[in-house]
Enzyme design. Structure first.
Site, mmCIF file in Angstrom:
data_model
loop_
_atom_site.group_PDB
_atom_site.id
_atom_site.type_symbol
_atom_site.label_atom_id
_atom_site.label_comp_id
_atom_site.label_asym_id
_atom_site.label_seq_id
_atom_site.Cartn_x
_atom_site.Cartn_y
_atom_site.Cartn_z
ATOM 1 N N HIS A 140 0.963 -1.232 0.002
ATOM 2 C CA HIS A 140 -0.028 0.078 0.005
ATOM 3 C C HIS A 140 0.805 1.328 0.029
ATOM 4 O O HIS A 140 1.935 1.431 0.631
ATOM 5 C CB HIS A 140 -1.032 0.128 1.259
ATOM 6 C CG HIS A 140 -0.206 0.207 2.606
ATOM 7 N ND1 HIS A 140 0.111 1.118 2.999
ATOM 8 C CD2 HIS A 140 0.239 -1.039 3.146
ATOM 9 C CE1 HIS A 140 0.933 0.811 4.101
ATOM 10 N NE2 HIS A 140 1.055 -0.489 4.401
ATOM 11 N N ASP A 141 0.273 2.296 -0.573
ATOM 12 C CA ASP A 141 0.868 3.716 -0.445
ATOM 13 C C ASP A 141 2.050 3.822 -1.188
ATOM 14 O O ASP A 141 2.934 4.836 -0.776
ATOM 15 C CB ASP A 141 1.003 4.144 0.857
ATOM 16 C CG ASP A 141 -0.704 4.386 1.458
ATOM 17 O OD1 ASP A 141 -1.383 5.042 0.695
ATOM 18 O OD2 ASP A 141 -0.991 3.742 2.473
#
Ligand code: UDP
Length: 218
Positions: A140-141
């Site tokens: 994620h991210d």
């Protein structure tokens, strides 16, 4: 309308990505031909059952539209070829294996190659012509630049920023950053196979080992 697809590069990377490209067309019920382009070839030949030719011969093929996956591991060669294709009005083609897992809000630019067993999780931004080889993941991210290359089995954890032209070797793992302080891998940096990257790495260096350290040029 006749469409002609190509995998550019008929060496290791290209021959591994051709079946992925075929899977993709089958999934889309597109019966167009896929050829290999390789500039080491003269005239017309055949590689693994596909017609193979150099770029000039490819340009001379009749088709209403052409799209090309640049299947060459060297990111600077990928960029050079991408610029040439763009100048010639030929589209970059993304190929994604059947069993790739793509989660939410993964924004991936054109020309990517995602090999079998790759996972791209949520809220991720990836630039042009990204290659993720077998079993790699992006958590994620993460923000990944243009022409970045992952060898097989790269573990790219959350909140990591990888700048353009970085190369991450097989089985390397990169520690997660935080939203305020992402772990950054600098432009053009090489992370050696199996390295364990625990902190940000500047541009243009090679890091190896556990914990990963900069390899001094002798
Ligand atoms: N190649 C090409 N045009 C170029 C540069 C490279 O067709 O401008 C081809 C080259 O002939 C070779 C392949 O791309 O067949 C690169 O293969 P290599 O074994 O170096 O690495 P791979 O990317 O397949 O791991």
């Amino acid at each position: 309308m006749t469409k002609l697809y190509a995998v550019y590069g008929a060496s290791g990377c290209g021959r591994s990505l051709m079946p992925v490209a075929r899977q993709q067309l089958a999934r889309e019920a597109d019966t167009s031909e896929i050829v290999f382009i390789d500039d080491a070839l003269t005239g017309m030949s055949s590689v693994n059952g596909h017609r193979a030719m150099n770029y000039q011969v490819f340009l001379n093929q009749a088709a209403d539209a052409k799209a090309v996956q640049i299947a060459i591991a060297n990111s600077f060669v990928r960029e050079k070829i991408a610029n040439r294709l763009e100048a010639d009005g030929i589209h970059l083609w993304s190929v994604i294996a059947d069993n790739v897992v793509l989660m939410d809000q993964a924004e991936i630019a054109i020309g990517t190659a995602l090999s079998p067993f790759v996972t791209i999780t949520s809220n991720i931004k990836i630039g042009k012509c990204f290659h993720a080889n077998l079993y790699s993941y992006v958590e994620h991210d993460c923000v990944i630049g243009d022409f970045v290359t992952f060898a097989p089995g790269v573990k790219c954890n959350g909140n990591i920023h990888i700048e353009d032209h970085a190369y991450i070797g097989a089985g390397a793992m990169i520690k997660q950053g935080t939203p305020d302080q992402p772990l950054v891998i600098g432009r053009g940096t090489i992370v050696g196979m199996g390295a364990v990257v625990t902190k940000s790495v500047p541009a243009g260096v090679t890091v190896v080992g556990n914990p990963a350290r900069i390899l001094e040029q002798k």
